[in-house]
Scaffold this motif. Structure first.
Motif, PDB file in Angstrom:
ATOM      1  N   LYS A  11       0.902  -1.212  -0.001  1.00  0.00           N
ATOM      2  CA  LYS A  11       0.055   0.046   0.009  1.00  0.00           C
ATOM      3  C   LYS A  11       0.809   1.282   0.072  1.00  0.00           C
ATOM      4  O   LYS A  11       1.642   1.594   0.914  1.00  0.00           O
ATOM      5  CB  LYS A  11      -0.754   0.004   1.305  1.00  0.00           C
ATOM      6  CG  LYS A  11      -1.910   1.467   1.440  1.00  0.00           C
ATOM      7  CD  LYS A  11      -2.965   1.255   0.200  1.00  0.00           C
ATOM      8  CE  LYS A  11      -3.653   2.470   0.108  1.00  0.00           C
ATOM      9  NZ  LYS A  11      -4.703   2.660  -0.891  1.00  0.00           N
ATOM     10  N   PHE A  13       0.840   5.728  -0.322  1.00  0.00           N
ATOM     11  CA  PHE A  13       0.156   6.808  -0.254  1.00  0.00           C
ATOM     12  C   PHE A  13       1.125   7.967  -0.922  1.00  0.00           C
ATOM     13  O   PHE A  13       2.126   8.212  -0.228  1.00  0.00           O
ATOM     14  CB  PHE A  13      -0.232   7.420   1.017  1.00  0.00           C
ATOM     15  CG  PHE A  13      -1.501   6.704   1.572  1.00  0.00           C
ATOM     16  CD1 PHE A  13      -2.579   6.548   1.404  1.00  0.00           C
ATOM     17  CD2 PHE A  13      -0.939   5.521   2.740  1.00  0.00           C
ATOM     18  CE1 PHE A  13      -3.579   5.838   1.860  1.00  0.00           C
ATOM     19  CE2 PHE A  13      -1.851   4.923   3.137  1.00  0.00           C
ATOM     20  CZ  PHE A  13      -3.436   5.082   2.683  1.00  0.00           C
ATOM     21  N   THR A  44      -2.191   1.388   9.379  1.00  0.00           N
ATOM     22  CA  THR A  44      -2.502   1.103   8.054  1.00  0.00           C
ATOM     23  C   THR A  44      -3.013  -0.131   7.713  1.00  0.00           C
ATOM     24  O   THR A  44      -4.012  -0.388   6.831  1.00  0.00           O
ATOM     25  CB  THR A  44      -1.468   1.798   7.082  1.00  0.00           C
ATOM     26  OG1 THR A  44      -1.331   3.019   7.354  1.00  0.00           O
ATOM     27  CG2 THR A  44      -2.117   1.587   5.714  1.00  0.00           C
ATOM     28  N   HIS A  47      -6.416  -0.515   8.798  1.00  0.00           N
ATOM     29  CA  HIS A  47      -7.447  -0.111   8.087  1.00  0.00           C
ATOM     30  C   HIS A  47      -7.718  -0.850   6.766  1.00  0.00           C
ATOM     31  O   HIS A  47      -8.831  -0.831   6.063  1.00  0.00           O
ATOM     32  CB  HIS A  47      -6.821   1.586   7.575  1.00  0.00           C
ATOM     33  CG  HIS A  47      -6.933   2.371   8.600  1.00  0.00           C
ATOM     34  ND1 HIS A  47      -6.270   3.447   8.828  1.00  0.00           N
ATOM     35  CD2 HIS A  47      -7.879   2.476   9.834  1.00  0.00           C
ATOM     36  CE1 HIS A  47      -6.480   4.052  10.074  1.00  0.00           C
ATOM     37  NE2 HIS A  47      -7.473   3.418  10.706  1.00  0.00           N
ATOM     38  N   LEU A  48      -6.728  -1.395   6.330  1.00  0.00           N
ATOM     39  CA  LEU A  48      -6.784  -2.321   5.064  1.00  0.00           C
ATOM     40  C   LEU A  48      -7.756  -3.551   5.359  1.00  0.00           C
ATOM     41  O   LEU A  48      -8.704  -3.777   4.324  1.00  0.00           O
ATOM     42  CB  LEU A  48      -5.509  -2.697   4.682  1.00  0.00           C
ATOM     43  CG  LEU A  48      -4.652  -1.808   3.928  1.00  0.00           C
ATOM     44  CD1 LEU A  48      -3.121  -2.090   4.030  1.00  0.00           C
ATOM     45  CD2 LEU A  48      -5.017  -1.421   2.526  1.00  0.00           C
ATOM     46  N   TYR A  53      -9.248   1.112   3.492  1.00  0.00           N
ATOM     47  CA  TYR A  53      -8.401   1.292   2.509  1.00  0.00           C
ATOM     48  C   TYR A  53      -8.389   0.060   1.594  1.00  0.00           C
ATOM     49  O   TYR A  53      -8.720  -0.900   2.047  1.00  0.00           O
ATOM     50  CB  TYR A  53      -6.962   1.498   2.784  1.00  0.00           C
ATOM     51  CG  TYR A  53      -6.751   2.918   3.679  1.00  0.00           C
ATOM     52  CD1 TYR A  53      -7.660   3.892   3.864  1.00  0.00           C
ATOM     53  CD2 TYR A  53      -5.580   2.808   4.556  1.00  0.00           C
ATOM     54  CE1 TYR A  53      -7.307   5.067   4.678  1.00  0.00           C
ATOM     55  CE2 TYR A  53      -5.380   3.996   5.391  1.00  0.00           C
ATOM     56  CZ  TYR A  53      -6.332   4.996   5.422  1.00  0.00           C
ATOM     57  OH  TYR A  53      -5.920   5.955   6.256  1.00  0.00           O
ATOM     58  N   GLU A  54      -7.840   0.262   0.240  1.00  0.00           N
ATOM     59  CA  GLU A  54      -7.650  -0.986  -0.624  1.00  0.00           C
ATOM     60  C   GLU A  54      -6.355  -0.885  -0.967  1.00  0.00           C
ATOM     61  O   GLU A  54      -5.606   0.157  -1.155  1.00  0.00           O
ATOM     62  CB  GLU A  54      -8.443  -0.659  -1.920  1.00  0.00           C
ATOM     63  CG  GLU A  54     -10.132  -1.064  -1.445  1.00  0.00           C
ATOM     64  CD  GLU A  54     -10.869  -1.188  -2.827  1.00  0.00           C
ATOM     65  OE1 GLU A  54     -10.191  -1.520  -3.805  1.00  0.00           O
ATOM     66  OE2 GLU A  54     -12.220  -1.053  -2.549  1.00  0.00           O
ATOM     67  N   ASP A  56      -2.763  -1.795  -2.952  1.00  0.00           N
ATOM     68  CA  ASP A  56      -2.209  -1.637  -4.399  1.00  0.00           C
ATOM     69  C   ASP A  56      -2.150  -2.933  -4.978  1.00  0.00           C
ATOM     70  O   ASP A  56      -2.302  -3.049  -6.037  1.00  0.00           O
ATOM     71  CB  ASP A  56      -0.831  -0.973  -4.342  1.00  0.00           C
ATOM     72  CG  ASP A  56      -0.945   0.577  -4.016  1.00  0.00           C
ATOM     73  OD1 ASP A  56      -2.109   0.979  -3.935  1.00  0.00           O
ATOM     74  OD2 ASP A  56       0.004   0.794  -3.124  1.00  0.00           O
ATOM     75  N   GLY A  69     -11.799  -4.187   0.904  1.00  0.00           N
ATOM     76  CA  GLY A  69     -12.549  -3.130   0.500  1.00  0.00           C
ATOM     77  C   GLY A  69     -14.132  -3.548   0.924  1.00  0.00           C
ATOM     78  O   GLY A  69     -15.011  -2.550   0.859  1.00  0.00           O
TER      79      GLY A  69
END
Length: 244
Positions: A11, A13, A44, A47-48, A53-54, A56, A69
């Protein structure tokens, strides 16, 4: 109970890569801690898993099902209790269950009694201490219909004595229910005391640099925190985190 499997998770950002090729497994009924320095991507990861979050690339499987998701697949307890001030303690703990099904208030009252909160069922959050509010939040997560729980540094704001009391209480409740737990902390002693395994994260981008199996039998008591055996494991993990 549930099994979580994360494979080759990455992931970013822009322009920073937060997580790179992360792999981990939490088995059914297992208590696993993620331990790493501040800013290493621990939250993070949560959160995934929680679908906020999704990634990469990579996969997140819960009991073999892809949950990328997908919100509501796991139960989540954040650093702060996040209780609604206008709801009573009983109304707060059944909130998650209300979103999916009719809540079992009899079971909720029983759980609150086991948490030492029977006299506060009709009270409001502002009438409880910080430690008591954390107990309410944990009971709420146990009463959620999801069988996998993510705990994000839930005791970080508590003083040392209250924190140890909460750790002992959490273990006493967890050992009866045995949900699968992924626990985030930066406190080495806490991770050792609570966990079956500790996954040590390196500096960002986060990946598991070492897996430490905790040999102590359950149930565990606070006496373990002062034992030379725990101190040796603490030294080992400290050296891993320092890269020496």
């Amino acid at each position: 109970m549930s099994t979580l499997q994360i494979n080759h998770l990455t992931k970013s950002f822009e322009p920073h890569t937060i997580i790179q090729d992360l792999n981990l497994v939490v088995n059914e009924g297992e208590f696993v801690s993620l331990l790493g320095p501040s800013g290493s991507g621990k939250s993070t990861i949560f959160h995934l898993i929680g679908g906020l979050y999704e990634p990469d690339q990579g996969t997140i499987l819960l009991n073999g099902e892809n949950i990328i998701g997908k919100k509501g697949a796991i139960s989540y307890m954040p650093q702060s209790p996040s209780l609604f001030p206008w709801r009573t303690i009983l109304e707060n703990v059944v909130l998650a269950a209300e979103l999916f099904e009719r809540p079992d208030k009899r079971k909720a009252k029983k759980m609150l009694k086991r948490a030492g909160l029977h006299d506060y069922i009709d009270a409001y959050p502002h009438q409880l201490s910080g430690g008591m509010q954390q107990r309410v939040a944990f009971v709420r997560s146990l009463l959620s219909p999801q069988s996998f729980i993510c705990l994000d540094e839930p005791f970080s704001a508590l003083d040392e004595f209250t924190r140890v009391d909460m750790q002992k209480w959490l273990l006493s409740i967890w050992e009866e229910e045995r949900p699968s737990v992924l626990f985030v902390t930066h406190n080495i002693e806490e991770a050792i005391f609570l966990s079956d395994r500790i996954l040590v994260l390196g500096e960002r981008p986060a990946k598991v640099t070492e897996e430490v199996h905790i040999p102590f039998e359950r149930p565990r008591t606070a006496r373990l925190l002062l034992s030379p055996e725990l101190l040796e494991i603490k030294k080992r993990i400290y050296r891993i985190l320092r890269g020496s």
